[in-house]
Scaffold this motif. Structure first.
Motif, short mmCIF file in Angstrom:
data_model
loop_
_atom_site.label_atom_id
_atom_site.label_comp_id
_atom_site.label_asym_id
_atom_site.label_seq_id
_atom_site.Cartn_x
_atom_site.Cartn_y
_atom_site.Cartn_z
N GLY A 178 -5.32 2.25 3.18
CA GLY A 178 -4.62 1.05 2.73
C GLY A 178 -3.39 0.75 3.57
O GLY A 178 -3.07 -0.42 3.82
N THR A 179 -2.72 1.80 4.03
CA THR A 179 -1.53 1.61 4.87
C THR A 179 -1.92 1.02 6.23
O THR A 179 -1.24 0.12 6.75
N ALA A 180 -3.02 1.51 6.80
CA ALA A 180 -3.51 0.95 8.06
C ALA A 180 -3.94 -0.50 7.87
O ALA A 180 -3.70 -1.35 8.75
N ILE A 188 -0.65 -8.26 -3.73
CA ILE A 188 -1.92 -7.62 -3.37
C ILE A 188 -1.65 -6.16 -3.04
O ILE A 188 -0.74 -5.84 -2.27
N ASN A 189 -2.44 -5.27 -3.63
CA ASN A 189 -2.29 -3.83 -3.42
C ASN A 189 -3.59 -3.27 -2.87
O ASN A 189 -4.68 -3.56 -3.38
N ALA A 219 0.87 -1.18 0.00
CA ALA A 219 0.00 0.00 0.00
C ALA A 219 0.90 1.22 0.00
O ALA A 219 1.96 1.21 0.64
N HIS A 220 0.52 2.27 -0.69
CA HIS A 220 1.35 3.48 -0.65
C HIS A 220 0.93 4.37 0.52
O HIS A 220 -0.25 4.45 0.86
N PHE A 221 1.92 5.01 1.15
CA PHE A 221 1.62 5.83 2.32
C PHE A 221 1.81 7.32 2.05
O PHE A 221 1.49 8.15 2.90
N SER A 250 -1.99 2.63 -9.84
CA SER A 250 -1.53 2.32 -8.49
C SER A 250 -0.42 1.27 -8.56
O SER A 250 -0.10 0.75 -9.62
N ASP A 251 0.16 0.96 -7.39
CA ASP A 251 1.44 0.25 -7.34
C ASP A 251 1.42 -1.19 -7.84
O ASP A 251 2.48 -1.74 -8.14
#
Length: 414
Positions: A156-158, A209-210, A126-128, A258-259
């Motif tokens: 997503g980061t959490a 998984i992103n 996940a991107h922060f 996205s990543d």
């Protein structure tokens, strides 16, 4: 005698506390953790977490500290960190150079590892980072303001941290590499750097998984999963693990903004989880109090069940998706709307309308469903993009859309 009894009680309590800390966290503990993590990452004090900023450094430090507390092994190049520097070209037609040499903007991926002594590894990311005070990516019209990015992508980061807590206490066949990426908002910089400078052998990666924008689940409990065409193993399991009655909407493409795209381009199966676009996207109003924490927990638990199911199968086969050949439509004009990517009916439903754009001038509103653009019938997102690609700036046409069961036709000037 009393001293001995007291000593025994202390030992027992200590054992119970240690035992309790070694258990898979409860739903209540996970939800509390999600609220805590989103609130910290999306606080004004972090200034919007733009790559290279003091707020991004604070966020990376926080994530590394959480990884350590959870018990992950460091898997960056400097402990949990994988620093990279991006040199932006003066020529707008040249690409940014991502590496570790030269001058530029420095960001840090945060990388942790769960070693299950396996030949295969599942990557979860996940991107922060976010937009800082706004800049070219902002949809805000007005004075400069902090873009806290609670949904994009503190959510997503959490969720990444929550999954780390769960997976650390579960038995699995695969190892897990957990990555918080920086520089996503600028062009997938962090994930691009990682796949070209991996800290593990990419040939051992089973799938990636992103999680990007998973914090605003709607009342229908809709969860979009993109990239389902990147492996034949994906589609059969989505319903098997859907014990929370989520409305699953899928798309096949492994390419998106996205990543996961960086991993797909390395011929790896990918899945991107997303709970939908909204009017606070890339605006200062994307704040932590708007996050649906119950829905965010449902996403975490769904992914955990999905990983468990997929991990019981042989290593997944990779398949390219149709758009990877470069035949996606290209367009130079915009209607000025935010599409509802969770809509699975006929047409293209609008989730938001930008000010001073053709759609607003035509009287279009959130919830309208575009069914015709010029001579083209709109049945889904791809047909909408194909129709849009036929126009250039200054062209005039008509748009037909449905509102509350009524069909409305309006003139559009691009």
């Amino acid at each position: 005698m009393k001293e001995k009894a007291r000593y025994t009680l202390v030992i027992l309590l200590g054992s119970l506390l240690t035992f309790g800390c070694d258990q898979t966290p409860t739903d209540t503990q996970l939800k509390n953790g999600l609220e805590k993590d989103v609130s910290y990452l999306a606080a004004d004090e972090l200034g919007g977490r733009a790559i290279g900023s003091e707020g991004e450094v604070k966020a990376a430090d926080y994530l590394a500290d959480q990884f350590q507390k959870i018990g992950l092994d460091p898997k960056g190049t400097e402990g949990f960190f994988q620093p990279f520097t991006v040199s932006k070209p003066t020529n707008p037609h040249e690409e940014a150079v991502i590496g570790t040499d030269g001058e530029g903007i420095t960001g840090r991926n945060v990388v942790g590892f769960i070693d299950n002594q396996s030949e295969n590894t599942i990557v979860i990311g996940a991107h922060f980072d976010h937009l800082g005070m706004g800049g070219s990516g902002s949809l805000h019209r007005g004075d400069s303001a902090i873009h806290n990015g609670a949904d994009d992508n503190a959510s997503g980061t959490a969720a990444l941290l929550a999954l780390a807590k769960i997976l650390k206490h579960e038995k699995h066949n695969s190892n897990f590499l957990l990555i918080a990426f920086s520089g996503e908002e600028n062009g997938l910089w962090g994930s691009n750097y990682f796949v070209k400078n991996p800290t593990i052998d990419l040939s051992t990666v089973n799938f990636m998984i992103n999680m990007d924008m998973v914090g605003r689940m709607n009342e229908e409990k809709t969860l979009a999963i993109n990239g389902v065409g990147t492996s034949p193993s994906f589609n059969p399991v989505f319903d098997q693990v859907n014990s929370d009655s989520l409305k699953i909407v899928t798309s096949e493409s492994g390419v998106g903004p996205s990543d996961h795209t960086s991993f797909y381009l390395q011929d790896l199966p990918v899945l991107h989880f997303f709970t939908g676009q909204h009017e606070d996207y890339h605006k200062p109003s994307d704040d932590s109090e708007l996050i649906n924490y119950d829905g965010l927990l449902l996403v975490v638990k769904y992914i955990d069940r999905l990983v468990d199911q997929l991990d019981s199968e042989p290593k997944l086969a990779f398949t390219k998706t149709k758009d990877s050949t470069g035949d996606s439509p290209r367009f130079t004009v915009s209607l000025g709307v935010i599409p509802d990517y969770l809509y699975d009916g006929k047409g293209m439903r609008i989730d938001g309308v930008s000010v001073d754009k053709p759609a607003e001038a035509a009287g279009m509103m959130k919830g309208d469903i575009v069914v015709q653009l010029g001579d083209s019938t709109i049945v889904d997102m791809m047909s909408y993009m194909n129709a849009l690609s036929a126009f250039k700036k200054g062209d005039e046409t008509t748009v037909s859309f449905e509102r509350d069961g009524q069909k409305i036709e309006a003139k559009i000037v691009f």
